[in-house]
Design a protein around this motif. Structure first.
Motif: not given
Lengths: 328, 726
Positions: A240, A230-238
């Motif tokens: 949540l 689960v993350r706020e942007r769909s790539s290059y994000a750690f």
């Protein structure tokens, strides 16, 4: 970045000798270490480049499992036929992490050793007990959006940022570790990373002079494999929150539930009680809720990251529903 | 030429080359993708020293001492430059004078205070960490960081009629509080400069948007005459407002080069770019909308609280388009500014509308629901005849066309306005829309156009191309006017040796410099017509010759012919309101379990006057819509509540949308000519694409899952918190 010495040994023995002094560090892909050196967060006196060692192989093990060499890149691992067919959870987790460019460089061993970190760790003008023991924790009263809700201490609330190791924890993989003159030792991925306690500067159990040579996956088991990030942007994000799951059903009841979580603790989070609770149950919203109650009974938010508690609950329920075919 | 009258008959439409408006690829594109277009830090300069900025680790106070001894003893270190002329902040756009200097007086965490110069970059970077700074930092309890916790100053106020009464008497009303987060420009190319000093003249390669102002800013900062300064900025890797004014690295490089008499390069680290360069202010807004049964607005209230450092004039102009976008007899528009110690707030792409329009358009969506009127229809019913307060007519107004064409292309379904109508597995699917509006700006500009004896043309101006396609469109304007194919027109930009352009900012570059080139070409045409013995109106030029007659080469007779075009905005802005309008439609998926939102498709329809190049114009719209996705879902600057430092200061932690977040974006460019906007009938476009798009996504989230989120960005935690539980 501080000036440093650089060596490129040809043999594992030599490499373990060279990495024995406290202020040396091994470097493979360097995707995390070089960033941290540029920021002067890491200041090794000497870098031991282990890329000349032949540890990139991915091969079957005698017991039907798979051995992934420490220098196999994340891209190669995720694309490997057996990983894709027998351990799709691992392939998906790797592909959910970082970016293609980073995965092309990042290695199995290096990924496991990436620092558990936070905004305050990477800013050397801020207090951080992990970077500078005793200096305090900037995050506890600061911006703690990405921070941990389980297993924290008053010294550190950072989260382990990786995805690969979360999948490996659910798959019960073993880390193979070697040091000069000693037999290879094996540490379960679940025990490889540490909780911060009062020594947050230590992310994992690797000692000076030890080098990871590979990871073994046990023979594949029945069950549906899911990685939900689960993350706020769909790539290059750690993450949540992330959930890695291997879940099997027999006669309408859960017969296996190997679960691990990312984004909520200082290490990939594995709670053996969940499997005990879930196995034998007929899956339902109420059962999933009970599992979440158990998982989160000691969860503590720090304001900004309070949302992770209900979010973990929901992510777990969604993953279990997906795995068991229950409509929520 | 000064434009005081609408340019109703535009020469461009009588030309025969058929070049203008065509979707021609950027002329510098190949150089850029092959790495041969030099950016500021990449110019090959011999014997160049490397400088690294040292920044303050506290938010307010005074540097009392800088102990350079240890630092200077290190290998390769040449100097520690600390000079009171070095700048503490970047200049605001169009400042034209030195920004705040005296860097020892610290006003925000991360402010540059000195420059360490060494033979290599690695030496300088390491040495910078060895500089011992002593300072008196003010007690953190006395330093304001939270804009909502201080008494703000009133910045502007417009009132007409009685809004409170209109709200009380309305059949439907909305009173909504919304917030938007701070944003960073996050341009790919970090701020960088190489300065060379030959003892009397200063040459600086830098990454800047407005050389015509920057030259004055730099000359003022280093106490030189403009004639002794040359700025070169041929390629700029994105600016988005962050390079409007000169910033710390340019001045520091210049001072170091002058002091050390060797070239000096200074490149900000990514973290420094985030920490020192201007931010877009966060906002807290209140929208009050009152309408009758039919949705026609009777009251319109928009309040905004923004922030900036003490002493900074700039305040995010949140209310800019709210002044004229919708009707409503009773109006109250007010803005306050809170003084806080975060880095300077300044222009970031579409200052004002980028955050004002999303808030307004969410409130309009709420009113549509309240009044039971379709959201598209609600907007159509509230388009004012003239400026609702001043009564000035619009020069050209395409909002209605954009709404209609966009709705049709998107297949807008007014029957699906009740939330939670469509579920696909774990996902709620919904649609939303919003209007776009952005004021139109123009600025004085000069350009020289030379017809070369060989029959080619050259355009020269110190205008910059910040990735928008300026090289290409100026070549198209000149080619169209002079009857030359695009490859026969050489365009030279980004050098203050050329006539002063308008600079790139406020979306005014194309219309302003395009008009200057147009004016120069008209003068050239006049001369060519004389030589050919025809009137200018009769002069038809195509493919390097008078149609069916003499070639340009023959007409020029071995000599170059040059004219400088000078365009000035006249008083026409007193007679007309000129603005770009548009409409966005978005379809999103919202995860029922996690609140994650993904944009599935998005349509934007925009009217911005004459399209100079269909391809580069479309790219601008796509870029703007992509920024809308960032504003809606991911982008937020996070400041530490204790010491005010910016926490997420790199591209890993400041989340601009990635490719996977951006679906195919459908762009409709509505046919329009705006004779009052500029002599070439073009308006600004770079910013319009993001002036409200975030609201279309926000409204689609509501339509999908019933979560009316009032805070941008609408991250999963916020969506979940507002989502009805199921």
């Amino acid at each position: 970045m501080r000036p440093f010495q650089y060596a490129r040994p040809d043999s594992l023995d030599h490499a373990t000798q060279l990495t024995a002094p406290e202020d040396t560090m091994a470097i493979a892909g360097g995707t995390n270490l070089i960033d941290l050196m540029k920021l002067q967060v890491e200041t090794p006196q000497e870098l031991i480049d282990i890329n000349r060692l032949t540890m990139g192989e991915i091969a079957d093990t005698d017991d039907g499992g798979l051995r992934i060499g420490a220098l196999a890149t994340n891209t190669a691992t995720a694309a490997h036929d057996r990983v894709r067919s027998d351990y799709p959870l691992l392939a998906r987790a790797i592909l959910a992490g970082a970016t293609q460019q980073l995965r092309n460089k990042a290695t199995t061993g290096g990924n496991l050793c990436q620092r558990t970190r936070c905004y305050y760790f990477t800013n050397i003008d801020q207090p951080c007990n992990k970077r500078d023991p005793g200096s305090g924790c900037g995050a506890i009263k600061g911006i703690a959006r990405l921070h941990a809700i389980l297993g924290t201490s008053n010294h550190c609330i950072a989260t382990y940022p990786g995805d690969m190791a979360v999948a490996m924890a659910a798959l019960d993989a073993q880390v193979l570790i070697t040091r000069e003159g000693e037999k290879e030792r094996t540490v379960p991925v679940r025990d490889f990373h540490r909780l911060p306690g009062d020594t947050p500067e230590k992310d994992n159990v690797l000692e000076a002079g030890e080098i990871i040579t590979g990871v073994t996956l046990p023979a594949p088991v029945e069950g549906k494999q899911i990685y939900r990030k689960v993350r706020e942007r769909s790539s290059y994000a750690f993450a949540l929150v992330s959930v890695a799951a291997v879940v099997a059903m027999t006669d309408g009841r859960i017969s296996r539930a190997n679960l691990a979580f990312g984004g909520i603790a200082h290490k990939p989070w594995h709670d053996p009680r969940l499997s005990e609770l879930l196995v034998g149950e007929t899956p339902s919203a109420a059962v999933f809720d009970k599992a979440a109650d158990l998982l989160l009974e000691d969860a503590q938010g720090y304001g900004e990251n309070d949302f992770k508690i209900p979010l973990t609950r929901r992510a777990l329920a969604a993953t279990l529903a997906d795995a068991t075919g229950v409509e929520l | 030429m000064k434009q005081d009258q609408p340019a109703t008959d535009c020469k461009l439409d009588q030309m025969s080359q058929d070049l203008l408006g065509k979707p021609i690829a950027r002329s510098e594109g190949l150089a850029k993708v092959t790495g041969t277009a030099p950016y500021a830090a990449e110019y090959p300069v011999d014997n160049c020293l490397e400088g690294v900025l040292v920044t303050a680790p506290f938010a307010r106070g005074t540097v009392t001492d800088i102990d350079t001894q240890a630092c200077l003893a290190m290998d390769g270190v040449v100097a520690v430059v600390e000079d009171e002329r070095m700048t503490a902040r970047a200049a605001q756009g169009t400042a034209g004078e030195a920004p705040v200097q005296q860097p020892r007086t610290v006003c925000y965490w991360g402010q540059p205070i000195a420059l360490v110069v060494a033979e290599t970059f690695e030496q300088a970077r390491d040495a910078a960490k060895h500089l011992v700074i002593s300072f008196d930092a003010d007690d953190l309890d006395d330093v304001a960081f939270d804009p909502n916790a201080v008494d703000p100053e009133n910045k502007e106020s417009t009132s007409q009629g009685d809004l409170t009464r209109a709200m009380n008497e309305a059949s439907s009303n909305v009173d909504a509080r919304l917030t938007t987060s701070g944003h960073a420009s996050a341009a790919m190319e970090p701020h960088a400069a190489i300065a060379e000093w030959d003892g009397s003249k200063l040459t600086v390669y830098a990454s800047l948007q407005m050389l015509n102002y920057n030259i004055a800013e730099l000359a003022d900062a280093v106490d030189l005459e403009e004639d002794d300064v040359r700025l070169i900025s041929r390629y700029v890797g994105g600016g988005f407002g962050s390079k409007l004014g000169i910033s710390e690295e340019t001045v520091a490089a210049a001072i170091a080069a002058m002091q050390l008499e060797r070239p000096v390069r200074v490149v900000m680290s990514r973290q420094q770019v985030f920490q020192c360069i201007m931010r877009r202010s966060e906002t807290t807004q209140r929208l009050r909308l009152a309408s009758g049964d039919d949705g026609a607005l009777t009251g319109f209230g928009h309040y905004a609280l923004v922030s900036n450092l003490p002493g900074e004039e700039f305040a995010e102009p949140v209310l800019q388009s709210s002044q004229f976008l919708y009707a409503g007899e009773n109006r109250l528009l007010e803005m306050d500014v809170a003084r806080v110690h975060r880095m300077t707030a300044g222009s970031v792409r579409a200052p004002g509308e980028a955050v004002g329009m999303p808030a307004l358009e969410v409130a309009m969506d709420m009113l549509a629901e309240e009044a039971g009127v379709d959201p598209v229809e609600l907007r159509l019913r509230n388009i004012p005849e003239n400026h609702p307060v001043e009564g000035t007519p619009f020069s050209s107004h395409k909002l209605a066309e954009c709404l209609k064409q966009g709705a049709e292309a998107f297949n807008w379904d007014s029957g699906k306005r009740k939330p939670r109508h469509t579920k696909d597995g774990e996902w709620w699917i919904g649609t939303g829309m919003a209007s776009a509006a952005r004021v139109h700006n123009v600025s004085e500009a000069k350009a020289r156009v030379t017809l070369k004896a060989d029959g080619t043309a050259m355009v020269e101006t110190d205008m910059t191309d910040i990735g928008t396609g300026t090289y290409t469109i100026l070549g198209q304007v000149a080619g169209e006017m002079l009857g030359l194919p695009r490859d026969k027109v050489l365009v030279e930009l980004g050098d203050t040796q050329f006539p002063r352009g308008s600079g790139s900012g406020g979306s005014w570059g194309a219309a302003s410099v395009g008009s200057a080139v147009f004016v120069a070409c008209q003068a050239l045409r006049k001369k060519l017509a004389e030589r050919a013995g025809v009137s200018e109106d009769e002069l038809s030029l195509k493919d390097g010759a008078i149609s069916g007659g003499t070639s340009l080469v023959d007409l020029l007779d071995g000599k170059d012919l040059a004219e400088e075009g000078h365009y000035e905005p006249g008083d026409i802005d007193e007679d007309f309101v000129a603005a770009g309008f548009g409409a966005y439609f978005a379809q999103v998926r919202v995860n029922r379990f996690t609140g994650e939102t993904r944009v599935e498709r998005m349509t934007g329809a925009f009217g911005f006057g004459r399209v100079l190049n269909e391809k580069t114009a479309r790219s601008q719209c796509i870029g703007g819509m992509t920024w809308s996705i960032g504003v809606a879902l991911t982008e937020a600057l996070h400041f530490d509540p204790v010491d005010g430092h910016l926490v997420n200061c790199d591209l890993a932690e400041y989340h601009v949308p990635v490719h996977r977040d951006v679906p195919d974006l459908d762009v409709i460019m509505v046919e329009e000519r705006d004779p009052a906007a500029s002599p070439i009938q073009a308006k600004g476009i770079g910013e319009l694409g993001m002036c409200g798009g975030a609201a279309a996504i926000a409204n689609a989230i509501y339509n999908a899952c019933g979560a009316r989120v009032m805070d941008f960005p609408m991250t999963p935690d916020r969506v979940l918190a507002a989502m009805p539980y199921d």
